[in-house]
Write a protein that holds these residues in place. Structure first.
Motif, PDB file in Angstrom:
ATOM      1  N   ALA A 343      65.774  19.470  13.921  1.00 54.64           N
ATOM      2  CA  ALA A 343      65.572  18.624  15.101  1.00 54.64           C
ATOM      3  C   ALA A 343      66.436  19.100  16.265  1.00 54.64           C
ATOM      4  O   ALA A 343      65.973  19.171  17.411  1.00 54.64           O
ATOM      5  CB  ALA A 343      65.885  17.172  14.758  1.00 54.64           C
ATOM      6  N   CYS A 344      67.693  19.432  15.992  1.00 58.81           N
ATOM      7  CA  CYS A 344      68.603  19.898  17.040  1.00 58.81           C
ATOM      8  C   CYS A 344      68.120  21.205  17.651  1.00 58.81           C
ATOM      9  O   CYS A 344      68.119  21.371  18.877  1.00 58.81           O
ATOM     10  CB  CYS A 344      70.012  20.080  16.466  1.00 58.81           C
ATOM     11  N   ALA A 345      67.717  22.156  16.800  1.00 53.16           N
ATOM     12  CA  ALA A 345      67.275  23.458  17.286  1.00 53.16           C
ATOM     13  C   ALA A 345      66.014  23.331  18.144  1.00 53.16           C
ATOM     14  O   ALA A 345      65.892  23.982  19.192  1.00 53.16           O
ATOM     15  CB  ALA A 345      67.029  24.389  16.105  1.00 53.16           C
ATOM     16  N   CYS A 346      65.074  22.504  17.727  1.00 53.89           N
ATOM     17  CA  CYS A 346      63.840  22.310  18.498  1.00 53.89           C
ATOM     18  C   CYS A 346      64.130  21.643  19.843  1.00 53.89           C
ATOM     19  O   CYS A 346      63.555  22.027  20.872  1.00 53.89           O
ATOM     20  CB  CYS A 346      62.847  21.472  17.698  1.00 53.89           C
ATOM     21  N   LEU A 347      65.019  20.664  19.840  1.00 49.24           N
ATOM     22  CA  LEU A 347      65.354  19.968  21.080  1.00 49.24           C
ATOM     23  C   LEU A 347      66.042  20.911  22.063  1.00 49.24           C
ATOM     24  O   LEU A 347      65.697  20.954  23.251  1.00 49.24           O
ATOM     25  CB  LEU A 347      66.252  18.771  20.772  1.00 49.24           C
ATOM     26  N   HIS A 348      67.020  21.669  21.589  1.00 45.66           N
ATOM     27  CA  HIS A 348      67.751  22.551  22.495  1.00 45.66           C
ATOM     28  C   HIS A 348      66.875  23.701  22.988  1.00 45.66           C
ATOM     29  O   HIS A 348      66.991  24.132  24.151  1.00 45.66           O
ATOM     30  CB  HIS A 348      68.997  23.101  21.796  1.00 45.66           C
ATOM     31  N   LEU A 349      65.975  24.203  22.137  1.00 48.69           N
ATOM     32  CA  LEU A 349      65.041  25.233  22.573  1.00 48.69           C
ATOM     33  C   LEU A 349      64.119  24.686  23.658  1.00 48.69           C
ATOM     34  O   LEU A 349      63.825  25.379  24.649  1.00 48.69           O
ATOM     35  CB  LEU A 349      64.226  25.739  21.383  1.00 48.69           C
ATOM     36  N   ALA A 350      63.670  23.456  23.488  1.00 41.95           N
ATOM     37  CA  ALA A 350      62.830  22.827  24.514  1.00 41.95           C
ATOM     38  C   ALA A 350      63.604  22.642  25.816  1.00 41.95           C
ATOM     39  O   ALA A 350      63.056  22.832  26.914  1.00 41.95           O
ATOM     40  CB  ALA A 350      62.311  21.482  24.010  1.00 41.95           C
ATOM     41  N   GLN A 351      64.875  22.278  25.717  1.00 43.17           N
ATOM     42  CA  GLN A 351      65.703  22.153  26.918  1.00 43.17           C
ATOM     43  C   GLN A 351      65.795  23.478  27.664  1.00 43.17           C
ATOM     44  O   GLN A 351      65.713  23.519  28.893  1.00 43.17           O
ATOM     45  CB  GLN A 351      67.103  21.680  26.535  1.00 43.17           C
ATOM     46  N   LYS A 352      65.988  24.560  26.925  1.00 40.69           N
ATOM     47  CA  LYS A 352      66.102  25.873  27.556  1.00 40.69           C
ATOM     48  C   LYS A 352      64.771  26.314  28.159  1.00 40.69           C
ATOM     49  O   LYS A 352      64.723  26.896  29.252  1.00 40.69           O
ATOM     50  CB  LYS A 352      66.591  26.903  26.541  1.00 40.69           C
ATOM     51  N   MET A 353      63.679  26.054  27.456  1.00 39.42           N
ATOM     52  CA  MET A 353      62.366  26.452  27.972  1.00 39.42           C
ATOM     53  C   MET A 353      62.007  25.665  29.230  1.00 39.42           C
ATOM     54  O   MET A 353      61.351  26.195  30.132  1.00 39.42           O
ATOM     55  CB  MET A 353      61.308  26.236  26.887  1.00 39.42           C
ATOM     56  N   LYS A 354      62.435  24.417  29.291  1.00 37.77           N
ATOM     57  CA  LYS A 354      62.159  23.580  30.469  1.00 37.77           C
ATOM     58  C   LYS A 354      63.288  23.630  31.493  1.00 37.77           C
ATOM     59  O   LYS A 354      63.162  23.043  32.571  1.00 37.77           O
ATOM     60  CB  LYS A 354      61.950  22.128  30.020  1.00 37.77           C
ATOM     61  N   LYS A 355      64.392  24.316  31.117  1.00 35.07           N
ATOM     62  CA  LYS A 355      65.581  24.369  31.983  1.00 35.07           C
ATOM     63  C   LYS A 355      66.008  22.957  32.402  1.00 35.07           C
ATOM     64  O   LYS A 355      66.243  22.663  33.580  1.00 35.07           O
ATOM     65  CB  LYS A 355      65.298  25.228  33.222  1.00 35.07           C
ATOM     66  N   SER A 356      66.080  22.096  31.389  1.00 34.99           N
ATOM     67  CA  SER A 356      66.335  20.671  31.661  1.00 34.99           C
ATOM     68  C   SER A 356      67.655  20.165  31.109  1.00 34.99           C
ATOM     69  O   SER A 356      67.888  18.956  31.084  1.00 34.99           O
ATOM     70  CB  SER A 356      65.199  19.826  31.072  1.00 34.99           C
ATOM     71  N   GLY A 357      68.530  21.048  30.655  1.00 38.12           N
ATOM     72  CA  GLY A 357      69.808  20.557  30.152  1.00 38.12           C
ATOM     73  C   GLY A 357      70.480  21.538  29.225  1.00 38.12           C
ATOM     74  O   GLY A 357      69.883  22.530  28.798  1.00 38.12           O
ATOM     75  N   GLU A 358      71.723  21.242  28.903  1.00 42.79           N
ATOM     76  CA  GLU A 358      72.514  22.069  28.002  1.00 42.79           C
ATOM     77  C   GLU A 358      72.961  21.231  26.803  1.00 42.79           C
ATOM     78  O   GLU A 358      72.742  20.019  26.763  1.00 42.79           O
ATOM     79  CB  GLU A 358      73.726  22.645  28.735  1.00 42.79           C
ATOM     80  N   TRP A 359      73.594  21.890  25.847  1.00 40.78           N
ATOM     81  CA  TRP A 359      74.093  21.203  24.663  1.00 40.78           C
ATOM     82  C   TRP A 359      75.453  20.597  25.004  1.00 40.78           C
ATOM     83  O   TRP A 359      76.477  21.246  24.960  1.00 40.78           O
ATOM     84  CB  TRP A 359      74.195  22.166  23.490  1.00 40.78           C
TER      85      TRP A 359
END
Length: 419
Positions: A343-359
């Motif tokens: 779940a964490c990896a999918c969420l952070h990958l989505a953040q990077k693809m959308k450029k919508s946040g960092e960890w």
């Protein structure tokens, strides 16, 4: 014409589905057929409705006609009071008069019954009524949820929403993480003489199709896949029975997560009547015994919803993370990872693809994972969506729809974007 036959006439193209499966794996005997959502398990309109708590008798009696005139409505704390009245013969003529004598005043936290004071045979005549024991008030002060400095307290704003159980949410998900280890699935495919990873991918793709057309919860889909993997890791299954394992696992998951699960006949139909009812029920019993009757498994989808709230992710970012996570269900290699880590990896990958946040430190606190812990898994997931399987496109088609923000069309990251 039979109602069930009428219902299924507008389903998928059966010949087209069978041809696709035959092209994927000639030896596999998984039969995929068209289907529509079941409608046979609707409630009988002639059946007498029984509202929740409608037959409970030890509640406060209706105060219609019992409250003194002029008192009106008041904002009072909720009470649960049972008044034991003396047993005495009553006639219809004096019914209203007796009720007036037994007025219950629900004001200022007090309970008064005139018949209790006058009748010495009452059960409460020798007992002193304590007002405080009959009054339950809610304190104005809210419970505190303490978090370290610099961490966003995401549950504080929902403390008054009883549906979100914000006060207990951190404990619930910590408990889920503890139980993850109990439900880890080993790499089992080498022990299955007739099954391949490609057959498993076909089965998961078919389960996604069933979930969509039966309009089931996503949690139901994830639980079904988890049940399939758990069962296959402990029992030898022939390829002829693989679809039955998938359908039965989905049926079992429906019983756990759905309010109105489909009928067994619906599952037999979508299997193209390759199995009968007895085989279905016997396998259901076998699966339930194999998992030791413990079906409350932690699911990556539940973790994803929680962690996206911690990240305050937008709906589009969450949908992209859901797409990545759902695609990973088809890949056998990902079953070795913990549900929370996926779940964490999918969420952070989505953040990077959308450029919508960092960890952030908030995500670090609530998930227990640092950025470097999930980075290798993120790269594996990115590689997966960069080259999706061409012959299994149910999930791709699903998330290419505008309802899902067409997130399946977003390009994967390049290797330089991970640095």
């Amino acid at each position: 014409m039979n109602t069930r036959k009428q219902k299924h006439q507008t389903g998928f193209d059966v010949k087209k589905s069978k041809a696709a499966v035959s092209q994927i794996h000639h030896d596999s005997k998984i039969h995929i057929s068209g289907f529509k959502r079941q409608g046979d398990n609707m409630a009988d309109p002639n059946q007498k409705r029984r509202p929740a708590f409608g037959d409970i008798t030890n509640s406060i009696i209706e105060n219609k006609g019992l409250v003194k005139k002029g008192e009106g409505k008041q904002n009072i704390p909720v009470k649960a009071v049972v008044v034991n009245k003396p047993k005495q013969a009553k006639t219809k003529k004096h019914k209203k008069e007796n009720l007036d004598d037994e007025v219950i005043q629900l004001s200022q936290g007090s309970v008064v019954s005139s018949s209790q004071e006058s009748n010495s045979t009452s059960d409460l005549s020798d007992t002193e009524i304590n007002e405080q024991s009959l009054t339950f008030t809610v304190e104005d002060t809210e419970p505190e949820i303490n978090t370290p400095e610099g961490v966003d307290n995401i549950d504080r704003e929902n403390l008054k929403d009883i549906a979100q159980v914000a006060l207990y949410a951190p404990f619930i998900f910590n408990y889920y993480k503890e139980r993850e280890l109990k439900f880890m699935v080993p790499m089992y495919m080498d022990n299955q003489p007739t099954l391949t990873t490609n057959m498993r991918s076909i089965l998961v793709d078919w389960l996604v199709e069933v979930q969509e057309n039966f309009e089931l919860n996503h949690e139901t889909l994830y639980l079904a896949v988890k049940l399939v993997d758990t069962y296959l890791s402990k029992q030898i299954v022939t390829k002829e029975l693989l679809q039955l394992v998938g359908a039965t696992s989905l049926f079992l998951a429906c019983k756990f997560d759905e309010r109105c699960p489909p009928l067994i006949e619906d599952f037999l139909y979508i299997c193209d009547d390759a199995y009968n009812r007895r085989e279905f029920i016997l396998l259901e019993i076998s699966i339930f015994k194999t998992i030791n009757y413990d079906i409350g498994m932690p699911l990556s989808y539940r973790f994803l919803r929680r962690y996206s709230k911690c990240a305050r992710a937008s709906m589009e970012t969450l949908t992209l993370a859901r797409f990545i996570l759902e695609m990973s269900l088809m890949e056998y290699e990902f079953i070795k990872y913990r549900e929370s880590k996926m779940a964490c990896a999918c969420l952070h990958l989505a953040q990077k693809m959308k450029k919508s946040g960092e960890w952030t430190s908030t995500l670090e606190f609530y998930t227990g994972y640092k950025n470097e812990d999930i980075l290798p898994l993120m790269k594996e997931l990115n590689k997966m969506i960069a080259s999706p399987p061409k012959h299994l496109n149910t999930i791709l088609s699903k998330y290419s729809h505008h309802v899902f923000y067409e997130v399946a069309k977003i390009k994967a990251l390049s290797s330089s974007e991970f640095s």
